[in-house]
Design an enzyme around this catalytic site. Structure first.
Site, PDB file in Angstrom:
ATOM      1  N   ASN A  72       0.815  -1.212   0.000  1.00  0.00           N
ATOM      2  CA  ASN A  72       0.000   0.000   0.000  1.00  0.00           C
ATOM      3  C   ASN A  72       0.856   1.274   0.000  1.00  0.00           C
ATOM      4  O   ASN A  72       2.014   1.245  -0.394  1.00  0.00           O
ATOM      5  CB  ASN A  72      -1.066  -0.020   1.103  1.00  0.00           C
ATOM      6  CG  ASN A  72      -2.303   0.755   0.653  1.00  0.00           C
ATOM      7  OD1 ASN A  72      -2.346   1.977   0.745  1.00  0.00           O
ATOM      8  ND2 ASN A  72      -3.287   0.055   0.111  1.00  0.00           N
ATOM      9  N   ARG A  73       0.276   2.388   0.467  1.00  0.00           N
ATOM     10  CA  ARG A  73       0.860   3.699   0.150  1.00  0.00           C
ATOM     11  C   ARG A  73       1.716   4.281   1.276  1.00  0.00           C
ATOM     12  O   ARG A  73       1.442   4.060   2.455  1.00  0.00           O
ATOM     13  CB  ARG A  73      -0.261   4.696  -0.193  1.00  0.00           C
ATOM     14  CG  ARG A  73      -1.030   4.270  -1.412  1.00  0.00           C
ATOM     15  CD  ARG A  73      -2.043   5.279  -1.914  1.00  0.00           C
ATOM     16  NE  ARG A  73      -2.469   4.866  -3.256  1.00  0.00           N
ATOM     17  CZ  ARG A  73      -3.382   3.922  -3.493  1.00  0.00           C
ATOM     18  NH1 ARG A  73      -4.018   3.334  -2.505  1.00  0.00           N
ATOM     19  NH2 ARG A  73      -3.666   3.571  -4.737  1.00  0.00           N
ATOM     20  N   HIS A 130       3.079   0.174  -3.129  1.00  0.00           N
ATOM     21  CA  HIS A 130       3.450  -1.236  -3.312  1.00  0.00           C
ATOM     22  C   HIS A 130       4.936  -1.451  -3.641  1.00  0.00           C
ATOM     23  O   HIS A 130       5.288  -2.267  -4.497  1.00  0.00           O
ATOM     24  CB  HIS A 130       2.584  -1.868  -4.407  1.00  0.00           C
ATOM     25  CG  HIS A 130       1.131  -2.045  -4.028  1.00  0.00           C
ATOM     26  ND1 HIS A 130       0.690  -2.163  -2.735  1.00  0.00           N
ATOM     27  CD2 HIS A 130       0.009  -2.120  -4.810  1.00  0.00           C
ATOM     28  CE1 HIS A 130      -0.619  -2.314  -2.723  1.00  0.00           C
ATOM     29  NE2 HIS A 130      -1.059  -2.284  -3.955  1.00  0.00           N
ATOM     30  N   HIS A 176      -1.089  -9.884  -3.523  1.00  0.00           N
ATOM     31  CA  HIS A 176      -2.097  -9.054  -4.192  1.00  0.00           C
ATOM     32  C   HIS A 176      -2.977  -9.869  -5.143  1.00  0.00           C
ATOM     33  O   HIS A 176      -3.316  -9.410  -6.239  1.00  0.00           O
ATOM     34  CB  HIS A 176      -1.402  -7.917  -4.937  1.00  0.00           C
ATOM     35  CG  HIS A 176      -2.218  -6.674  -5.071  1.00  0.00           C
ATOM     36  ND1 HIS A 176      -3.407  -6.629  -5.770  1.00  0.00           N
ATOM     37  CD2 HIS A 176      -2.036  -5.430  -4.588  1.00  0.00           C
ATOM     38  CE1 HIS A 176      -3.896  -5.395  -5.720  1.00  0.00           C
ATOM     39  NE2 HIS A 176      -3.084  -4.644  -5.006  1.00  0.00           N
ATOM     40  N   TYR A 179      -6.155 -11.278  -6.961  1.00  0.00           N
ATOM     41  CA  TYR A 179      -7.530 -10.849  -7.250  1.00  0.00           C
ATOM     42  C   TYR A 179      -8.354 -12.124  -7.390  1.00  0.00           C
ATOM     43  O   TYR A 179      -7.972 -13.022  -8.141  1.00  0.00           O
ATOM     44  CB  TYR A 179      -7.601 -10.112  -8.586  1.00  0.00           C
ATOM     45  CG  TYR A 179      -7.009  -8.733  -8.639  1.00  0.00           C
ATOM     46  CD1 TYR A 179      -5.639  -8.527  -8.528  1.00  0.00           C
ATOM     47  CD2 TYR A 179      -7.825  -7.624  -8.864  1.00  0.00           C
ATOM     48  CE1 TYR A 179      -5.103  -7.250  -8.618  1.00  0.00           C
ATOM     49  CE2 TYR A 179      -7.287  -6.346  -8.963  1.00  0.00           C
ATOM     50  CZ  TYR A 179      -5.929  -6.162  -8.837  1.00  0.00           C
ATOM     51  OH  TYR A 179      -5.389  -4.908  -8.945  1.00  0.00           O
ATOM     52  N   ASP A 235     -11.910   0.483  -1.149  1.00  0.00           N
ATOM     53  CA  ASP A 235     -10.446   0.410  -1.235  1.00  0.00           C
ATOM     54  C   ASP A 235      -9.899   0.923   0.096  1.00  0.00           C
ATOM     55  O   ASP A 235      -9.280   1.974   0.157  1.00  0.00           O
ATOM     56  CB  ASP A 235      -9.954   1.253  -2.424  1.00  0.00           C
ATOM     57  CG  ASP A 235      -8.480   1.002  -2.749  1.00  0.00           C
ATOM     58  OD1 ASP A 235      -7.848   0.192  -2.046  1.00  0.00           O
ATOM     59  OD2 ASP A 235      -7.977   1.631  -3.696  1.00  0.00           O
ATOM     60  N   GLN A 261      -6.640  -4.924   3.617  1.00  0.00           N
ATOM     61  CA  GLN A 261      -7.131  -3.960   2.631  1.00  0.00           C
ATOM     62  C   GLN A 261      -8.169  -4.671   1.784  1.00  0.00           C
ATOM     63  O   GLN A 261      -7.879  -5.691   1.153  1.00  0.00           O
ATOM     64  CB  GLN A 261      -5.974  -3.496   1.725  1.00  0.00           C
ATOM     65  CG  GLN A 261      -6.336  -2.423   0.705  1.00  0.00           C
ATOM     66  CD  GLN A 261      -6.265  -1.006   1.276  1.00  0.00           C
ATOM     67  OE1 GLN A 261      -5.738  -0.818   2.380  1.00  0.00           O
ATOM     68  NE2 GLN A 261      -6.796  -0.039   0.565  1.00  0.00           N
ATOM     69  N   GLU A 279      -5.990  -7.933   1.002  1.00  0.00           N
ATOM     70  CA  GLU A 279      -4.540  -7.887   1.218  1.00  0.00           C
ATOM     71  C   GLU A 279      -4.271  -7.719   2.707  1.00  0.00           C
ATOM     72  O   GLU A 279      -4.554  -6.676   3.278  1.00  0.00           O
ATOM     73  CB  GLU A 279      -3.951  -6.707   0.448  1.00  0.00           C
ATOM     74  CG  GLU A 279      -4.273  -6.714  -1.030  1.00  0.00           C
ATOM     75  CD  GLU A 279      -4.297  -5.304  -1.621  1.00  0.00           C
ATOM     76  OE1 GLU A 279      -3.275  -4.604  -1.543  1.00  0.00           O
ATOM     77  OE2 GLU A 279      -5.341  -4.892  -2.161  1.00  0.00           O
TER      78      GLU A 279
HETATM   79  C1  GLA Z   1      -4.206  -1.683  -3.866  1.00  0.00           C
HETATM   80  C2  GLA Z   1      -4.619  -0.287  -3.607  1.00  0.00           C
HETATM   81  C3  GLA Z   1      -5.494   0.212  -4.708  1.00  0.00           C
HETATM   82  C4  GLA Z   1      -4.866  -0.003  -6.063  1.00  0.00           C
HETATM   83  C5  GLA Z   1      -4.484  -1.454  -6.217  1.00  0.00           C
HETATM   84  C6  GLA Z   1      -3.714  -1.722  -7.482  1.00  0.00           C
HETATM   85  O1  GLA Z   1      -5.150  -2.577  -3.551  1.00  0.00           O
HETATM   86  O2  GLA Z   1      -5.246  -0.129  -2.369  1.00  0.00           O
HETATM   87  O3  GLA Z   1      -5.770   1.579  -4.537  1.00  0.00           O
HETATM   88  O4  GLA Z   1      -3.728   0.811  -6.201  1.00  0.00           O
HETATM   89  O5  GLA Z   1      -3.679  -1.842  -5.166  1.00  0.00           O
HETATM   90  O6  GLA Z   1      -4.369  -1.279  -8.620  1.00  0.00           O
END
Ligand code: GLA
Length: 366
Positions: free
Chosen positions: A89-90, A119, A193, A195, A265, A303, A331
């Site tokens: 994450n950020r 990431h 990560h 999906y 998100d 997340q 996540e």
């Molecule tokens: C994470 C982030 C999202 C996005 C995805 C990748 O899950 O929280 O905002 O950036 O990765 O697309």
């Protein structure tokens, strides 16, 4: 002669079409358990390329979004199935202070026009080749990936030795064990990560999946998707997943947080009686197939991302474009921007300490 039982153990084959700058080869490895569940993993980015599990009638489908070749992952991927590191994450403004020094990381993401580090940077753990070793323990099959992330990689301090081990157990669990040590203090927040679409990848959106998350609080974000530092109660918000309901129910709500996230998100602070205990974090049920996925983790957060940035421009394994919200991610993690948030659980690994983290994706039907 290749006996079928060999396939029932661990199969390794080279993926076609890789064009890797790295010296090592990208390969994929298949894990299969006694119930015929399968997972495929490539050592490029540690990406889980397939997860094949049965529905309530015993029909198997691949529920992981992704591609058929490494070359496609190298071209464009929103982190499908990958290991994320050093920091999931950020990180606000791509910068943090540690032991009196300011570190500036690449700003590789700009949600709602606000630049940040996401990431692990432009060449994070998702874009490197790991060394891979097939392992087994108590009759169960696993794959151990390892690498050294050198001092200064993507701007992070310290030589970091990391292993990520995937197990596919006979209890139908895909178990991920992370371990690391460092020679300088560094932020560390490893996750996967993947999906998921429990109907099978390429089978439409995930809006009718039923989700529950074991969290009474979440970390609201600002416009740049950076936590404000608050731990807000989920009660009477679209973030109250303590009672199971469809992912689509509130996804277009006018709630400010949903507007910022373009849907779901957000990071949830998991309810745990003991920090670092392995507990149930989330459950997802897909009514038509009956598939159930439970997520257990030792991490304090998760997340939930509802695939809002998928837009039909990427084509998956069945040659079907992945439309918006055709996959979701859960996540497991320390909270986003922890290096700049003193009130959050620390995500700093110090020399002499061992980082460990476990996450389980458990499959069943109902
Ligand atoms: C994470 C982030 C999202 C996005 C995805 C990748 O899950 O929280 O905002 O950036 O990765 O697309």
């Amino acid at each position: 002669m290749m006996r079928p039982s060999l396939f029932a153990t661990l199969l390794c084959f080279t993926l076609l079409g890789g064009n890797l700058a790295d010296a090592q080869k990208a390969e994929t490895f298949q894990l299969q358990n006694d119930n015929n569940l399968k997972a495929e993993i490539t050592n490029y980015g540690g990406i889980i390329t397939k997860i094949i599990v049965p529905d309530r009638n015993g029909n198997f489908a691949d529920i992981a979004l992704g591609y058929n070749s490494v070359a496609e992952y190298q071209k464009a991927t929103p982190y499908f199935g990958a290991i994320i590191g050093r920091f999931g994450n950020r990180i606000a403004n791509g910068s943090f202070k540690l032991e009196g020094k300011t570190y500036n990381l690449v700003k590789n993401n700009e949600p709602n026009g606000v630049a940040c580090h996401l990431h692990g940077g432009t060449k994070g753990f998702d874009k490197v080749v790991w060394s891979a070793k097939r392992i087994s323990k108590n009759g169960e099959k696993g794959l151990m990936l390892a690498r050294r992330s050198p001092d200064g990689e993507e701007g992070y301090p310290g030589n970091l030795d990391v292993t990520v081990t995937y197990w596919l157990t006979n209890s139908n669990e895909l178990r991920i064990e992370y371990a690391a040590s460092t020679d300088k203090a560094t932020p560390l927040n490893l996750t996967n990560h993947s999906y998921f679409n429990l109907k099978g990848e390429g089978n439409g959106t995930i809006l009718d999946h039923i989700l529950s998350i074991n969290a009474s609080r979440f970390t609201p974000v600002n416009q740049g998707l950076i936590p404000t530092g608050e731990l807000a109660p989920v009660g009477n918000t679209p973030f109250d997943w303590r009672t199971p309901h469809s992912i689509g129910r509130d996804i277009d709500s006018k709630h400010q947080q949903i507007v910022y996230g373009l849907g779901h998100d957000h990071n949830f602070a998991l309810d745990k009686s003991e920090p670092e205990s392995l507990t149930l974090a989330a459950t997802v049920y897909e009514p038509t197939s009956g598939r159930v996925m439970e997520v257990l983790t030792t991490e304090p957060g998760i997340q939930f991302y509802s695939g809002n940035f998928l837009d039909g421009s990427l084509t998956g394994k069945k040659e079907i474009p992945y439309e918006r919200r055709s996959g979701f991610c859960l996540e497991t993690q320390h909270f986003p921007d922890s290096p700049n948030q003193p009130s959050f659980p620390s995500a700093i690994l110090h020399p002499g300490d061992e980082y460990t983290s476990t996450t389980i994706y458990r499959f069943s039907t109902q």
